[in-house]
Design a protein around this motif. Sequence first.
Motif, short mmCIF file in Angstrom:
data_model
loop_
_atom_site.label_atom_id
_atom_site.label_comp_id
_atom_site.label_asym_id
_atom_site.label_seq_id
_atom_site.Cartn_x
_atom_site.Cartn_y
_atom_site.Cartn_z
N ALA A 137 -8.18 -0.54 6.64
CA ALA A 137 -6.73 -0.70 7.20
C ALA A 137 -7.23 -1.20 8.54
O ALA A 137 -6.95 -0.73 9.79
N THR A 138 -7.94 -2.18 8.76
CA THR A 138 -8.42 -3.01 9.91
C THR A 138 -7.76 -3.99 10.42
O THR A 138 -8.16 -4.73 11.30
N LEU A 159 0.95 -11.28 10.81
CA LEU A 159 0.34 -9.96 10.31
C LEU A 159 -0.29 -10.70 8.56
O LEU A 159 0.50 -10.14 7.89
N TRP A 203 -4.64 -5.82 19.18
CA TRP A 203 -4.50 -7.09 18.84
C TRP A 203 -3.13 -8.03 19.69
O TRP A 203 -3.29 -9.06 19.29
N TYR A 209 1.04 -1.16 0.07
CA TYR A 209 0.07 -0.19 0.21
C TYR A 209 0.76 1.31 0.07
O TYR A 209 2.09 1.15 0.37
N ILE A 245 -10.79 3.17 6.64
CA ILE A 245 -11.43 2.64 8.05
C ILE A 245 -9.97 2.09 8.91
O ILE A 245 -9.35 1.30 8.40
N GLY A 246 -9.87 2.97 10.06
CA GLY A 246 -8.72 2.37 10.85
C GLY A 246 -7.88 3.59 11.19
O GLY A 246 -7.89 4.35 10.24
N THR A 285 -10.84 4.53 17.25
CA THR A 285 -10.22 4.78 18.61
C THR A 285 -8.97 5.63 18.19
O THR A 285 -8.23 5.28 17.16
N PRO A 335 -13.77 -6.03 8.43
CA PRO A 335 -14.73 -5.53 9.39
C PRO A 335 -15.95 -5.99 9.07
O PRO A 335 -16.43 -6.34 7.96
N GLY A 370 -4.42 2.45 12.75
CA GLY A 370 -3.40 1.76 13.06
C GLY A 370 -2.24 2.30 12.47
O GLY A 370 -2.30 3.14 11.58
N SER A 371 -1.15 1.48 12.35
CA SER A 371 0.30 1.58 11.81
C SER A 371 0.01 1.91 10.27
O SER A 371 0.38 2.76 9.55
N THR A 372 -0.70 0.99 9.94
CA THR A 372 -1.13 0.86 8.34
C THR A 372 -1.78 2.12 7.94
O THR A 372 -1.57 2.74 6.90
N ARG A 402 0.39 -0.60 20.04
CA ARG A 402 1.56 -0.30 19.35
C ARG A 402 1.69 1.11 19.05
O ARG A 402 0.80 1.59 18.07
N GLN A 411 -4.88 7.16 17.91
CA GLN A 411 -3.58 6.34 18.36
C GLN A 411 -2.80 7.31 18.70
O GLN A 411 -2.50 8.68 18.37
N ASN A 464 -8.01 -8.82 8.51
CA ASN A 464 -9.39 -8.64 9.52
C ASN A 464 -10.31 -7.70 8.79
O ASN A 464 -10.20 -6.80 8.79
P1 NAP Z 1 -4.21 -2.41 13.67
O1 NAP Z 1 -3.12 -1.96 14.28
O2 NAP Z 1 -5.04 -3.81 14.22
O3 NAP Z 1 -5.28 -1.27 13.38
C1 NAP Z 1 -6.50 -1.59 12.93
C2 NAP Z 1 -7.37 -0.61 13.12
O4 NAP Z 1 -8.73 -0.67 12.36
C3 NAP Z 1 -7.63 0.09 14.23
O5 NAP Z 1 -7.64 1.59 14.20
C4 NAP Z 1 -9.12 -0.46 14.67
O6 NAP Z 1 -9.86 0.24 15.46
C5 NAP Z 1 -9.86 -0.44 13.34
N1 NAP Z 1 -10.84 -1.27 13.05
C6 NAP Z 1 -10.84 -2.59 12.90
N2 NAP Z 1 -12.13 -3.07 12.79
C7 NAP Z 1 -12.96 -1.91 12.79
C8 NAP Z 1 -14.45 -1.95 12.46
N3 NAP Z 1 -14.99 -2.92 12.48
N4 NAP Z 1 -14.87 -0.67 12.55
C9 NAP Z 1 -14.01 0.42 12.56
N5 NAP Z 1 -12.58 0.32 12.94
C10 NAP Z 1 -12.18 -0.95 12.77
O7 NAP Z 1 -3.74 -2.78 12.22
P2 NAP Z 1 -2.56 -2.13 11.22
O8 NAP Z 1 -2.84 -0.76 11.32
O9 NAP Z 1 -2.62 -3.11 10.01
O10 NAP Z 1 -1.45 -2.61 11.97
C11 NAP Z 1 -0.97 -3.98 12.46
C12 NAP Z 1 0.26 -4.16 13.05
O11 NAP Z 1 1.07 -4.37 11.80
C13 NAP Z 1 0.97 -2.99 13.91
O12 NAP Z 1 0.83 -3.26 15.09
C14 NAP Z 1 2.38 -3.30 13.33
O13 NAP Z 1 2.91 -4.22 14.42
C15 NAP Z 1 2.33 -3.73 12.05
N6 NAP Z 1 2.60 -2.73 10.95
C16 NAP Z 1 3.83 -2.53 10.74
C17 NAP Z 1 4.01 -1.31 10.09
C18 NAP Z 1 5.47 -0.97 9.97
O14 NAP Z 1 6.40 -1.61 10.24
N7 NAP Z 1 5.70 0.34 9.77
C19 NAP Z 1 3.12 -0.92 9.25
C20 NAP Z 1 1.64 -1.21 9.30
C21 NAP Z 1 1.56 -2.32 10.28
P3 NAP Z 1 -9.64 -0.05 17.17
O15 NAP Z 1 -8.36 0.47 17.58
O16 NAP Z 1 -10.93 0.76 17.89
O17 NAP Z 1 -9.84 -1.40 17.20
#
Ligand code: NAP
Length: 500
Positions: free
Chosen positions: A343-344, A146, A459, A59, A184-185, A210, A152, A187-189, A296, A212, A150
């Motif tokens: 980005a869930t 990862l 998570w 992405y 949507i989301g 939520t 939604p 997180g880091s992504t 995170r 961050q 997931n």
């Molecule tokens: P994530 O941290 O799990 O974030 C998911 C996001 O989606 C959260 O904001 C969550 O809200 C939201 N969400 C999920 N279901 C939803 C729903 N039904 N309705 C509304 N919002 C919803 O996922 P991610 O951002 O892909 O990151 C996952 C992990 O990957 C990171 O913690 C990191 O370890 C890794 N990552 C690393 C990098 C990097 O190296 N730079 C980059 C990307 C990812 P809530 O907070 O309310 O649950």
Amino acid sequence: MNMKSSTKSSVERDPRIVIVGAGMSGMLMGILLKQKGFGNFQILEKAAQIGGTWRDNHYPGVACDVPAYTYTYSFEPNCEWSRRFAEGAEIKEYFEGVCRKYELDNYIRCNTKAEAARYENNQWLITLEGGETLQADIVVTAAGVLHHPNMPDIPGLDTFAGHAWHSSRWDHSVDLSDKRVGIIGTGSTAAQIVGALAGKTRKLVQFQRTPQWVHPAFDASYSEWSKKLLRRMPFLTRTLRRVFEFSLFMTLSRLPVPGSYFQKMLDWGSRRALKQVKDPELRRKLTPDYVVGCKRIILSDQYYQAIQHPDSHLVCEGIEKIEPGGIRTKDGQLHEIDVLVMATGFQTHNYMRPMEVKGEDGLHLDDFWEPGAVAHRGVAVPGFPNFFMMLGPHSPIGNFSVIAISEAQANYVMKFIEMFRQGKAARVQPNLDATQSYNDAMRKVAKGTIWARGGCKSWYLDKSGLPAIWPGTFAAYKQSLESVNLDEFDLSPPGDGAVN
Ligand code: NAP
């Protein structure tokens, strides 16, 4: 590729080994096996290419969030990184280069999905999609964390008339420059996507459930001359790797420990960064109500600028449903969207599943893990002989580079594979008592971590609300894998009903 169990001498055997997954961990296992002279292994990869996370996530803005010099195998440092937090494409290239260098191609079967593994008559039978069955003495799963998107569970998602995809399934054929893009989301992504797309679309709408905490990454690009210098003096790259690794040891690795100074530093830095948001109402919306580091931490130099871009919008009202034309929030407003990005996150507690795993006496891993996924030292499960996991339950994935974790685990697993080769054991599994006391002790510590007590959901937590990741420092985890305590394992010698 044919795997035959062979006896090299009266005691030396060349076990048949199946590795599931050709991402960072599966490749690592393959390299170690090759280096130690094992030749009877294959790495199954369900996708058409190797690369795991870095193959799937392309992405806009994708990059690693630990310094790139540490994001390499220890035996294969890289002086070519273009920046401190290398972009995804560069990391993918690094792993492809390592795969070529170590000539792993002959061992990797792409487009080969392992659907089930069952332990029968002292060997593993691995059923592939399509019906083929492989026999193996040892199985190592390296399916990543990862990995499974997931999606939604939002009513009406399937009625959306525009383009919609999960962040790890980006469709680059869609030109976003004239589109209203919804993300949507938070997180880091999502932060990376917003950082990369702000100002490059007709409109960018981020849907936040939520907020961050976001800390500056202090990213920097590396000049050509500095790379030239590192090429000429390889010891410098190794030194940089050690320096950055030491900084992770002293910082991120200590985060779970209550009251760590690093948490205080993160708290200060994140609150200071938030002040970049000029509009007090937007700043209020972006301010989390939980402890910094509970989820995170997001490292970004772009996010706060990006979300303040005139074409960016933050929507904090909950999502009611998705309609053909966009997202309707709980306040009744329809946010018109042409492209929807989820980005869930990922289903991080799946491990190698949906692959079906059955151990001794037909014991189903899903049943064993019904109360919650547990493993001994993150790598093995009682009742599942000669079955090892990379980045299994309670690995320290929240507080260090996953590559260092995989190396510690792979070296530990190799000790058992060596035992098999040397005829010291034909069947190895952790005993139930050791696994239970290990997990009980860990749960006690887990209750005190910032992830459990910081007032957030993430998570990192399992369904009981406790971290499903290692609750201590990486150093402590690594040390626990430095030698095998044979009291913790049941070892059947060859001839004891096990494969000879
Ligand atoms: P994530 O941290 O799990 O974030 C998911 C996001 O989606 C959260 O904001 C969550 O809200 C939201 N969400 C999920 N279901 C939803 C729903 N039904 N309705 C509304 N919002 C919803 O996922 P991610 O951002 O892909 O990151 C996952 C992990 O990957 C990171 O913690 C990191 O370890 C890794 N990552 C690393 C990098 C990097 O190296 N730079 C980059 C990307 C990812 P809530 O907070 O309310 O649950």
